[in-house]
Design an enzyme around this catalytic site. Structure first.
Site, short mmCIF file in Angstrom:
data_model
loop_
_atom_site.label_atom_id
_atom_site.label_comp_id
_atom_site.label_asym_id
_atom_site.label_seq_id
_atom_site.Cartn_x
_atom_site.Cartn_y
_atom_site.Cartn_z
N ARG A 246 0.82 -1.23 0.00
CA ARG A 246 0.02 0.10 -0.03
C ARG A 246 0.81 1.21 -0.05
O ARG A 246 1.40 1.82 0.88
CB ARG A 246 -1.03 0.05 1.28
N HIS A 250 -3.58 4.36 4.44
CA HIS A 250 -4.57 3.27 4.64
C HIS A 250 -5.98 3.82 4.18
O HIS A 250 -6.66 3.48 3.36
CB HIS A 250 -4.63 2.97 6.08
N TYR A 259 4.20 5.43 11.50
CA TYR A 259 4.29 4.23 11.73
C TYR A 259 5.31 3.43 10.75
O TYR A 259 5.77 2.14 10.80
CB TYR A 259 3.17 3.15 11.96
#
Ligand SMILES: Cc1ncc(C[n+]2csc(CCOP(=O)(O)OP(=O)(O)O)c2C)c(N)n1
Length: 344
Positions: A246, A250, A259
Site C-alpha cells: 500500500r 490506509h 508507523y
C-alpha cells in the site's frame, strides 16, 4: 513457497508470457484506468467532494488481474473497501463509484448485468458470504464463480477461517484473494501471524494455495485464470496470496509516516505495477508514447463526464439512512424514518 512471477522488477519478461498482445494491452489500459480513478478520487476527497476514501495505489495489478478473469453478468465479485480497482474493471460505472465513496445511497448496489456486492467495510464478513454465494452457484447448476478479496490483517479474523473451511468442504467455486500489502493500518503483517505465507494456510483447508507477485499483472492474471477454470470445473476454491504494497495511506485520514519508513514505500514504488507493465509493452513493441498520450486524454474525458453525472445526482434525503437495512423496517427504524421525514 515459490512466488509466481512473469515480469522482473523493471517489466522485462522472465519467461514466455501466457497472454497474447491484445490481452497485454487490455490489461495495461485497465491498470491505467484504475490509477487514474484513484488519483482523481484522492483529489476530490481533498476538495471535500468525496468522503473518507481508501486509496489502492500500488495494488492495481493484484485487483485488475483477478477482475479481468471474471464475467460481470455471470460471475460474482465481493470486494472490501480497498478494491475499487477490481470493481471498476469488473464493470462498475465511475459515477456510481464516486457516489459510493460520497456515501450516497445512489452509488450503492450495482447496475443490472454487474454482479457485484457493495464494498464491505467490516473486516472479513465477506468471506463466509462469498462462500455462500459461490456454493449457491453450484446449487443453481451454473458454472459461475465468486471472487472475494481480503487484506492480510483480515485473515486474523474468525470469519476468514470459517468461510474458507465451508468453501473447501462444499467445493464452492470461490477465489479468495488476499492482498498482502504488508500492513493492517499500522500493524505489520509479521504481527498478524506466525506463518510466513498466508497461502500456506490453504493446506489446512485441503485446497490449493498460491503465492503471486501482486505487482505483476501477467502473473496475477494467469494465476487467477487457472483458479477460475478450476472452480468452473467443480474442483472447488483456491486461496491466492498477492504480495503487494500500500504505497498510499490506509485511508485519506491516515498518516503512515507515524508507523512506517519512507524508504520502505520508495522501495516498493520502484516495483510499481503500472511502470512494469508499460515497460513490458514497450519491450515487446506493443506500445508507444503517442498511444500513452491518447490514453491519458481518453481517461480524462471519461472521468470528467462521469463526474458530471455524479454531480447531477440529487442530494440524498436524510431518511434514506434507515431505509435500506431490512426488507421491512423495524419499529424503531420506522419511528426514526417518520421523525426524519418530519412526520412525527
Ligand atoms: C470487524 C472490523 N474490525 C475492525 C475494523 C477497523 N479496521 C478497518 S481497516 C482495518 C485494517 C485492515 O487491514 P487489512 O485487512 O490488512 O486490509 P488493508 O486495509 O491493508 O487493505 C481495521 C482493523 C473493521 N472495519 N471491521
Amino acid at each position: 513457497m515459490d512466488t509466481v512471477q512473469y515480469l522482473d522488477d523493471t517489466g522485462r519478461p522472465l519467461q514466455a508470457l501466457p497472454l497474447g498482445p491484445e490481452e497485454l494491452i487490455q490489461g495495461y489500459r485497465a491498470l491505467r484506468r484504475a490509477r487514474h480513478f484513484d488519483e482523481k478520487a484522492v483529489l476530490l476527497q481533498r476538495q471535500g467532494r468525496l468522503g473518507v476514501y481508501p486509496p489502492f495505489r500500488g495494488q492495481e495489478a493484484a485487483q485488475v488481474g483477478v477482475a479481468l478473469c471474471l464475467r460481470a453478468e455471470h460471475d460474482w465479485l465481493l470486494p472490501s473497501y480497498r478494491e475499487t480497482a477490481a470493481a471498476l474493471t469488473f464493470g462498475m460505472p465511475i459515477h456510481k463509484l464516486i457516489l459510493s465513496w460520497r456515501a450516497d445511497p445512489a452509488g450503492w448496489g450495482a447496475p443490472p448485468g454487474v454482479n457485484m456486492v457493495q464494498f464491505y467495510i467490516p473486516i472479513a464478513t465477506q468471506i463466509p458470504q462469498a462462500a455462500g454465494v459461490a456454493y449457491a452457484q453450484r446449487l443453481l447448476g451454473k458454472d459461475a464463480v465468486a471472487a472475494v478479496f481480503i487484506g492480510d490483517g483480515g485473515t486474523s479474523e474468525g470469519d476468514f477461517h470459517e468461510g474458507l473451511n465451508f468453501a473447501a468442504v462444499f467445493s464452492a467455486p470461490l477465489l479468495v484473494v488476499v492482498q498482502n500489502n504488508g500492513w493492517a493500518i499500522s500493524v505489520p503483517t509479521r504481527k498478524q501471524m506466525k506463518v510466513e505465507r498466508i497461502a500456506l494456510r490453504a493446506q489446512g483447508y485441503g485446497i490449493p494455495g498460491v503465492v503471486v507477485d501482486g505487482n505483476d499483472l501477467v502473473a496475477v492474471w494467469s494465476v487467477a485464470k487457472a483458479a477460475v477454470e478450476r472452480a468452473r470445473r467443480g474442483e472447488g476454491p483456491t486461496l491466492i496470496e498477492a504480495l503487494t504494497y500500500r504505497v498510499a495511506p490506509h485511508t485519506t485520514s491516515d498518516d503512515p509516516s507515524r508507523y512506517r519508513s519512507e524508504e520502505e514505500a520508495r522501495r516498493w514504488e520502484a516495483r510499481d505495477p503500472i511502470r512494469r507493465m508499460k515497460n513490458c509493452l514497450l519491450h515487446l513493441g506493443l506500445w508507444s508514447e503517442e498511444e500513452e498520450a491518447r490514453l491519458n486524454e481518453e481517461l480524462e474525458a471519461e472521468f470528467e463526464a462521469e463526474l458530471a453525472l455524479a454531480d447531477r445526482a440529487p442530494e440524498p434525503r436524510p431518511w434514506e439512512i434507515v431505509e435500506q437495512v431490512y426488507q421491512e423496517m423495524q419499529p424503531d427504524q420506522l419511528a426514526a424514518w417518520r421523525y426524519l421525514r418530519g412526520e412525527a
